[in-house]
Scaffold this motif. Structure first.
Motif, PDB file in Angstrom:
ATOM      1  N   TYR A 124       0.821  -1.152   0.019  1.00 34.35           N
ATOM      2  CA  TYR A 124       0.031   0.015   0.098  1.00 34.35           C
ATOM      3  C   TYR A 124       0.895   1.317   0.033  1.00 34.35           C
ATOM      4  CZ  TYR A 124      -4.575  -2.058   0.356  1.00 34.35           C
ATOM      5  OH  TYR A 124      -5.800  -2.792   0.207  1.00 34.35           O
ATOM      6  N   GLY A 176     -12.446  -0.277  -5.838  1.00 31.23           N
ATOM      7  CA  GLY A 176     -12.478   0.509  -4.583  1.00 31.23           C
ATOM      8  C   GLY A 176     -12.656  -0.429  -3.339  1.00 31.23           C
ATOM      9  N   MET A 177     -13.757  -1.169  -3.319  1.00 31.49           N
ATOM     10  CA  MET A 177     -14.257  -2.063  -2.230  1.00 31.49           C
ATOM     11  C   MET A 177     -13.053  -2.744  -1.678  1.00 31.49           C
ATOM     12  SD  MET A 177     -17.630  -3.454  -3.656  1.00 31.49           S
ATOM     13  CE  MET A 177     -18.058  -4.587  -2.588  1.00 31.49           C
ATOM     14  N   VAL A 179      -9.748  -2.309  -2.261  1.00 23.35           N
ATOM     15  CA  VAL A 179      -8.567  -1.948  -1.969  1.00 23.35           C
ATOM     16  C   VAL A 179      -8.875  -1.292  -0.379  1.00 23.35           C
ATOM     17  CG1 VAL A 179      -7.219   0.249  -2.057  1.00 23.35           C
ATOM     18  CG2 VAL A 179      -7.696  -1.071  -4.156  1.00 23.35           C
ATOM     19  N   PHE A 180      -9.945  -0.646  -0.239  1.00 21.06           N
ATOM     20  CA  PHE A 180     -10.232  -0.259   1.111  1.00 21.06           C
ATOM     21  C   PHE A 180     -10.380  -1.355   2.233  1.00 21.06           C
ATOM     22  CE2 PHE A 180     -10.142   4.517   1.573  1.00 21.06           C
ATOM     23  CZ  PHE A 180      -9.661   4.650   0.347  1.00 21.06           C
ATOM     24  N   VAL A 181     -10.900  -2.262   1.883  1.00 27.62           N
ATOM     25  CA  VAL A 181     -11.328  -3.521   2.710  1.00 27.62           C
ATOM     26  C   VAL A 181      -9.731  -3.963   2.953  1.00 27.62           C
ATOM     27  CG1 VAL A 181     -12.201  -5.917   2.918  1.00 27.62           C
ATOM     28  CG2 VAL A 181     -13.724  -3.928   2.304  1.00 27.62           C
ATOM     29  N   LEU A 183      -7.132  -2.286   3.040  1.00 25.47           N
ATOM     30  CA  LEU A 183      -6.328  -1.413   3.998  1.00 25.47           C
ATOM     31  C   LEU A 183      -6.751  -1.441   5.344  1.00 25.47           C
ATOM     32  CD1 LEU A 183      -4.621   1.085   4.242  1.00 25.47           C
ATOM     33  CD2 LEU A 183      -6.772   2.740   3.795  1.00 25.47           C
ATOM     34  N   ARG A 184      -8.010  -1.709   5.440  1.00 22.62           N
ATOM     35  CA  ARG A 184      -8.643  -1.680   6.837  1.00 22.62           C
ATOM     36  C   ARG A 184      -8.506  -3.022   7.625  1.00 22.62           C
ATOM     37  NH1 ARG A 184      -9.485  -2.901  11.031  1.00 22.62           N
ATOM     38  NH2 ARG A 184     -11.167  -2.547  12.483  1.00 22.62           N
ATOM     39  N   TYR A 185      -8.494  -4.131   6.898  1.00 19.17           N
ATOM     40  CA  TYR A 185      -8.592  -5.636   7.497  1.00 19.17           C
ATOM     41  C   TYR A 185      -7.078  -6.231   7.195  1.00 19.17           C
ATOM     42  CZ  TYR A 185     -13.258  -4.625   8.539  1.00 19.17           C
ATOM     43  OH  TYR A 185     -14.237  -4.059   9.020  1.00 19.17           O
ATOM     44  N   TRP A 188      -4.237  -2.342   8.358  1.00 19.41           N
ATOM     45  CA  TRP A 188      -4.507  -1.795   9.637  1.00 19.41           C
ATOM     46  C   TRP A 188      -5.085  -2.640  10.734  1.00 19.41           C
ATOM     47  CZ3 TRP A 188      -6.930   3.311   7.347  1.00 19.41           C
ATOM     48  CH2 TRP A 188      -5.733   4.444   6.851  1.00 19.41           C
ATOM     49  N   ASP A 190      -5.655  -4.485  13.912  1.00 23.70           N
ATOM     50  CA  ASP A 190      -4.889  -4.292  15.082  1.00 23.70           C
ATOM     51  C   ASP A 190      -4.860  -5.781  15.362  1.00 23.70           C
ATOM     52  OD1 ASP A 190      -5.362  -1.673  14.961  1.00 23.70           O
ATOM     53  OD2 ASP A 190      -7.274  -1.832  15.857  1.00 23.70           O
ATOM     54  N   ILE A 200     -13.680 -12.311   5.210  1.00 28.48           N
ATOM     55  CA  ILE A 200     -13.803 -10.947   4.965  1.00 28.48           C
ATOM     56  C   ILE A 200     -14.149 -10.933   3.418  1.00 28.48           C
ATOM     57  CG2 ILE A 200     -12.500  -8.879   4.334  1.00 28.48           C
ATOM     58  CD1 ILE A 200     -10.845  -9.610   6.911  1.00 28.48           C
ATOM     59  N   ALA A 203     -18.102 -11.790   2.977  1.00 30.84           N
ATOM     60  CA  ALA A 203     -18.912 -10.857   3.241  1.00 30.84           C
ATOM     61  C   ALA A 203     -18.848  -9.595   2.098  1.00 30.84           C
ATOM     62  CB  ALA A 203     -18.467 -10.290   4.665  1.00 30.84           C
ATOM     63  N   VAL A 204     -17.750  -9.477   1.707  1.00 32.27           N
ATOM     64  CA  VAL A 204     -17.554  -8.497   0.844  1.00 32.27           C
ATOM     65  C   VAL A 204     -18.414  -8.913  -0.615  1.00 32.27           C
ATOM     66  CG1 VAL A 204     -16.135  -7.066  -1.029  1.00 32.27           C
ATOM     67  CG2 VAL A 204     -15.407  -7.244   1.041  1.00 32.27           C
TER      68      VAL A 204
END
Lengths: 216, 216
Positions: A124, A176-177, A179-181, A183-185, A188, A190, A200, A203-204
């Motif tokens: 990323y 976009g879905m 890429v951002f999923v 990034l989050r999961y 980023w 935790d 994941i 679900a998408v």
């Protein structure tokens, strides 16, 4: 040049625009080491702080060998972006099986991408930095991915599995879905909240298949 | 401090973390000029090439006034990212009407964002550069937007308009769709192919509502 398939081909494809093509297997291994070391270096330090000498040190390669393959740090960076695009593509492709439906293909491609991004979190940062270091590579990266998704969506429309009329706009939305999923999961996430890539992606995939409106 | 609403409030909210709060209307106008000028400067030159003296020149503001409000170029950049987040939010909010369905809210919010991004193409470059200049601002920007979308999706689930079980993951997917559709059709739109924001938002909204699977 003999195309011997597998990882050798990948190196040659990925780097062809900005790296000189190695003629030996040893040369291909050296080029691969330089690309892998540069991913770590650019990912940790960013383009401007990264140095060729540090990259060759990480790669365990002589400084002179670097200039056998690349003219500059810029050329290496461009080759790395192309290499990462290629690796995203091949990791998605390797997750596909011939009997998958069009929807299963989207799910499997995303799950493979999530696994890839977990293993290579630096992707990323490197792709995003390309927006500043080499805008053309950045745009090409996303246009190429969107074009692949568009073709898959249109194939799904043509076979009757997807509704008619899907095209470029829906492809950019799907990218976009993903890429951002990712990034989050993947990037980023935790510690302790690592949801499996398959969960994941499923679900998408449900969102993609049926949307969010309640069916009447 | 008296909250006098409207644009003054926006400036104060947006910049509160990193700018000193102006106490007069004239001060608020100066701060607004500095933020607007910095958006142009950072958008054109990027953070590292941008300079405080060039920003004050663009803003038509004395260099000394800059330091009345900001400690440094870094503080201004952080304030600008917060200001842009705030402007994205308020542009979406101003497009909403009380009688909209949950789905119409998503469409209107996206159409407003696309209009905003067309008018302020630099927003992508500035937010993306925050990943390198100030990673916390970058993450906060997206986490804040995703949280807003999550609340809207959950409200739609609760009212029965959306299916049950929508949450954070779907919010990140929706945000990604919107960001990448904006990148393609607002920022990278080639001349002569400008599709109206409403038309793009409607197509994305159809994808969001019903997905891509053909209904049997």
């Amino acid at each position: 040049m003999t195309d011997r398939g597998g990882s050798q081909t990948k190196v040659v494809n990925a780097a062809s625009a900005d790296a000189k093509t190695p003629r030996t297997e040893r040369g291909r291994r050296t080029l691969r080491k330089l690309l892998d070391a540069s991913a770590v270096e650019f990912g940790e330090k960013g383009f401007h702080e990264a140095s060729v000498s540090s990259i060759t040190r990480r790669a365990g390669v002589a400084l002179g060998s670097f200039y056998t393959y690349f003219d500059s740090k810029d050329a290496l960076f461009r080759a790395l972006v192309a290499d990462m695009s290629e690796n995203v593509k091949s990791s998605a492709r390797s997750a596909l099986a011939p009997d998958m439906t069009a929807l299963e293909i989207e799910r499997a491609a995303l799950a493979a991408f999530l696994d890839f991004a977990r293993e290579h979190k630096e992707i990323y940062r490197i792709i995003d930095e390309a927006e500043f270091v080499d805008p053309e590579s950045y745009r090409t990266h996303y246009e190429t991915i969107a074009e692949r998704i568009r073709m898959r969506l249109e194939a799904g429309s043509a076979s009757g599995e997807f509704r008619a009329g899907l095209g470029e706009l829906e492809a950019w939305a799907v990218m976009g879905m993903n890429v951002f999923v990712g990034l989050r999961y993947a990037v980023w996430a935790d510690k302790g909240e690592a949801r499996p890539s398959d969960e994941i992606a499923s679900a998408v995939n449900a969102l993609l298949a049926k949307g969010i409106a309640r069916r009447k």
